[in-house]
Design an enzyme around this catalytic site. Structure first.
Site, PDB file in Angstrom:
ATOM      1  N   LYS A 127     -13.094 -16.266  30.298  1.00  0.00           N
ATOM      2  CA  LYS A 127     -13.688 -16.885  31.478  1.00  0.00           C
ATOM      3  C   LYS A 127     -15.186 -16.586  31.573  1.00  0.00           C
ATOM      4  CE  LYS A 127      -9.832 -18.607  32.955  1.00  0.00           C
ATOM      5  NZ  LYS A 127      -9.139 -18.154  34.155  1.00  0.00           N
TER       6      LYS A 127
ATOM      7  N   CYS B 175      -9.961 -30.875  31.171  1.00  0.00           N
ATOM      8  CA  CYS B 175     -10.523 -31.023  32.509  1.00  0.00           C
ATOM      9  C   CYS B 175      -9.433 -30.789  33.547  1.00  0.00           C
ATOM     10  CB  CYS B 175     -11.109 -32.428  32.705  1.00  0.00           C
ATOM     11  SG  CYS B 175     -12.412 -32.846  31.538  1.00  0.00           S
TER      12      CYS B 175
ATOM     13  N   CYS C 172      -3.929 -15.095  31.247  1.00  0.00           N
ATOM     14  CA  CYS C 172      -4.466 -15.503  29.953  1.00  0.00           C
ATOM     15  C   CYS C 172      -5.984 -15.463  29.947  1.00  0.00           C
ATOM     16  CB  CYS C 172      -3.994 -16.906  29.587  1.00  0.00           C
ATOM     17  SG  CYS C 172      -4.407 -18.181  30.784  1.00  0.00           S
TER      18      CYS C 172
ATOM     19  N   HIS D 170      -4.078 -23.245  22.205  1.00  0.00           N
ATOM     20  CA  HIS D 170      -5.262 -24.079  22.360  1.00  0.00           C
ATOM     21  C   HIS D 170      -5.790 -24.574  21.022  1.00  0.00           C
ATOM     22  CE1 HIS D 170      -5.158 -21.850  26.197  1.00  0.00           C
ATOM     23  NE2 HIS D 170      -5.547 -23.008  26.677  1.00  0.00           N
TER      24      HIS D 170
ATOM     25  N   CYS E 214       0.197 -19.339  25.987  1.00  0.00           N
ATOM     26  CA  CYS E 214       0.043 -20.094  27.228  1.00  0.00           C
ATOM     27  C   CYS E 214       1.007 -21.269  27.189  1.00  0.00           C
ATOM     28  CB  CYS E 214      -1.423 -20.556  27.356  1.00  0.00           C
ATOM     29  SG  CYS E 214      -1.936 -20.923  29.053  1.00  0.00           S
TER      30      CYS E 214
END
Length: 767
Positions: A117, A528, A655, A706, A738
């Site tokens: 983040k 998004c 995560c 991802h 995730c």
């Protein structure tokens, strides 16, 4: 008159044009030239919007194909060897994508760069990889190309680049202990000449200002890092382009003297997060130095109180004159693009809001009010009056306040947040669940295929009946349960096919939320999100997940795990009301979720997961403020979870966060099982759980969802062996990093089948 500028603009486009172009390119549906065309069109449109709104300087360099930190790492030539970058050749765009998505040349799998983040936001950046003796060079020319693009369109530009100290602070490497490791400062002698070359090339392009972002100046900095600023900017400020040093997300605090001593031409401060620093910063400026006042909230969607800012800034404007610049508090990357795209919001709520376009208009209005003629000038006075009426209407609105919610909040102060010790609970849970060692599960969501999204669109626009929609979703759930049973997962999930987003879905079923059609915000890359607008008191009118979860459980004898989004994450990933403490809003969310948890348990669900991926993200940037936040955040999670019986198992998921410094608070949440991201960091995050001797069960993610890579069995077994060497094997679960929402079914089936095989191999080794 004050100068207007912007620190950064949303790059995705009002209709997510960048997302669609990226995913089409990755799928081989469009060429690199077509992708570049979309990028040029978006940049041109965004520069024009900002110039037409009155910005004297438009930012260049805020556009990135995936992430601005990743883009800058590539520009500096900081490309890990596994991505096959030849020594002195320019870094190609495909190499940037390989770093983000995990690919080596010729499509072979490679571990993607770690993602985490961006400070305390929900935006994710790609972590720079560092090593002693690292060589840097100017390896990409995209920044200079875009400066020429903007100049050709007639814009006055202000390039934006990450500062060298912030970039190093964010970086990681096996030789470095963490963010504050002073050893990374030894890379400055190799790094600074590249910054000097960049600044020199920008000056040669006719650039008159450069914005260098150093947000770490709002953190608690070790003395070594704070002291490094003087030497770094003593060198960089000698370049011909004046530097605007930008800080944001908080106040300078004890770093203020160091910031004011820097030989930069201007200093940007976030006055939304830290309004108290205005006078001290203004008083400490050197003659001729610019103060950039970040007065419009770049993180939230509410209209600004321009009357209050006018009163606060007038004395500063009088003393500084043209040296006062006005700007948003931070880049507008974190808010939706344009409120005018919303045709479904009711007029009352819409009148309270401001998106990126409107925030620029607010800046322009504030400048007019501060200028000659001031707020008394007729058009300015009328515009300020409209703003004032909107704020007053919001304060008076009956839709915001629900007395029943506050009665429930008051009563909740007496509810117990304690459960018996984990050792007692886990024995009961194991007896009830009868799971094997190294139990396998997923984090919750399964692929949201075009067919599933099409069903949801058709249902929403009325072309598909409720009955037909429910029938189709039940079939998707049945297929998902059958798939999980076929490959041998131990704890199943229903797949979340009814959910558009893990926050939006719950917000739509609670009172106090509103939703946009095009209020998209970039989370990372092409991903998004559309954060709900949490404007009023929160309650749960009816059960939200019980029907879907109990249907899934009826299809199997294996336990089906119910999936909920936790109160802190619902708070963090919404645009939250700013008229009461966030802790009170979070408590309302926790109470609504507690009702759902108890209904799930009463319906026979034995495992309930309450996801809190934003728990670490909500942590204040200054350590002195951590105890207060952690106290109410932990209490809210426990308020949601602690009403269940001892043999009902509570899971949570986190995560892409650093846990070392809050591990005790995570333990206090007292979830029976925590699943975490660890594959990108090669199980590095488990050190926190080992050092603290975390008492409960842990599921360290064994592959990165991802990335499109399908993991190898040996890779996953190797990661779990690392986990087993650090933690008792009886407390380990096997799961992905995730949810699988963004992946396709073929790769999901292949990856999960291999994950199950890895778990069987681990059980064999244990036997």
């Amino acid at each position: 008159m004050a100068t207007l500028h912007n620190l950064g603009f949303p790059r995705i486009g009002a209709r997510r044009e960048l997302k669609r172009a990226l995913e089409s390119y990755w799928a081989g549906l469009i060429s690199a030239d077509e992708l570049e065309r979309v990028g040029r069109e978006l940049r041109a449109r965004h520069w024009a919007v900002q110039a037409q709104a009155g910005m004297d300087w438009v930012p260049v360099g805020d556009f990135a194909w995936y992430d601005h930190v990743l883009e800058w790492s590539a520009t500096l030539g900081a490309v890990p060897a596994r991505f096959g970058q030849p020594g002195d050749e320019p870094v190609a765009l495909d190499t940037v994508f390989r770093m983000a998505r995990g690919r080596a040349p010729a499509g072979a799998p490679a571990a993607a760069c770690e993602m985490t983040k961006w400070f305390d936001t929900n935006y994710h950046y790609l972590v720079p990889e560092l090593h002693p003796g690292q060589r840097f060079r100017v390896a990409r020319t995209a920044l200079f190309d875009q400066v020429r693009e903007a100049h050709a369109l007639g814009h006055a530009v202000k390039p934006v680049i990450p500062g060298p100290l912030t970039w190093l602070w964010l970086g990681k490497g096996e030789a470095y202990a963490g963010a504050g490791d002073a050893a990374k400062l030894a890379l400055l002698p190799a790094l600074l000449p590249v910054y000097e070359e960049v600044l020199g090339r920008l000056a040669a392009e006719g650039v008159q200002w450069v914005q260098i972002d150093e947000p770490i100046l709002v953190l608690d900095l070790p003395a070594s890092w704070r002291n490094a600023f003087a030497g770094v900017y003593g060198r960089l400020a000698r370049m011909s382009a004046p530097i605007l040093l930008a800080t944001y997300f908080g106040g300078l605090g004890d770093n203020l003297p160091a910031a004011l001593d820097l030989p930069v031409a201007g200093l940007h401060v976030d006055l939304v997060r830290a309004p108290e620093q205005l006078e001290a910063v203004a008083a400490g400026l050197r003659p001729g130095q610019v103060l950039s006042a970040g007065v419009i909230d770049g993180r939230n969607v509410w209209r600004a109180d321009l009357d209050a800012w006018l009163a606060r800034l007038s004395p500063v404007a009088t003393s500084l004159g043209e040296r006062l610049w006005l700007a948003p508090s931070c880049s507008l990357l974190h808010v939706p693009v344009d409120l005018d795209e919303e045709d479904a919001l009711d007029d009352e709520l819409k009148g309270w809001l401001s998106f990126a376009h409107q925030k620029l208009d607010e800046l322009a209005l504030l400048r007019k009010a501060l200028g000659p003629g001031g707020a008394a000038e007729s058009p300015v006075a009328e515009a300020l009056a409209r703003q004032r009426r909107a704020l007053e209407a919001r304060a008076r609105s009956r839709r915001i306040h629900d007395p029943r919610v506050w009665e429930a909040v008051a009563a909740s102060r007496e509810l117990s947040l304690r459960r018996p010790p984990f050792g007692e609970r886990i024995a009961l849970q194991r007896a009830r669940l009868r799971l094997p060692s190294f139990p396998t599960t997923t984090i919750g969501s399964f692929p949201q295929t075009p067919e599933i999204r099409g069903l949801r669109r058709a249902w929403r626009d009325g072309s598909l009946s409720d009955a037909a929609y429910e029938k189709a979703l039940r079939q998707a759930i049945a297929d998902c349960i059958a798939f999980q049973e076929r490959i041998g997962l131990d704890v199943l999930v229903h797949g979340e096919f009814e959910r558009n987003d893990m926050v939006e879905y719950f917000g739509e079923l609670m009172a106090g939320f509103a939703f946009t059609r095009n209020g998209w915000v970039q989370s990372y890359g092409s991903r998004c999100v559309k954060p709900p607008i949490l404007y009023g008191d929160v309650s749960r009118p009816a059960p939200m997940t019980v029907g879907w979860t109990t249907y899934a459980q009826s299809l199997t004898d294996k336990p089906v795990k119910a999936m909920l989004t936790g109160p802190v994450t619902l708070l963090q990933w919404s645009f939250v009301r700013d008229d009461q403490p966030r802790s009170e809003t979070c408590r309302q969310l926790a109470l609504a979720l507690r009702e759902e948890v108890l209904d799930l348990e009463a319906a026979g669900i034995r495992i309930i997961q309450i996801d809190e991926p934003a728990f670490r993200e909500g942590l204040p940037l200054r350590r002195s403020q951590w105890p207060g936040y952690l106290r109410w955040a932990v209490d809210c999670f426990r308020l949601a979870a602690a009403g269940v019986r001892d043999d009902t198992q509570i899971h949570t998921h986190m995560c892409y966060s650093e846990f070392n410094d809050i591990i005790e608070a995570i333990a206090e949440m007292d979830a029976d099982v925590i699943t975490i991201e660890t594959s990108r960091s090669n199980m590095e995050l488990l050190a926190a759980f080992e050092d603290y001797r975390y008492p409960n069960d842990i599921g360290p993610g064994v592959y990165d969802i991802h990335s499109p890579n399908v993991p190898d069995v040996e890779w996953m077994v190797g990661l779990m062996r690392k986990a087993r060497a650090r933690l008792p094997p009886e407390r380990l679960w096997v799961n992905p990093d995730c949810g699988l929402k963004t992946r396709g079914w073929p790769e999901t089936e292949a990856a999960l089948s291999k994950m199950v095989e890895a778990a069987h191999r681990l059980r064999g080794e244990a036997a």
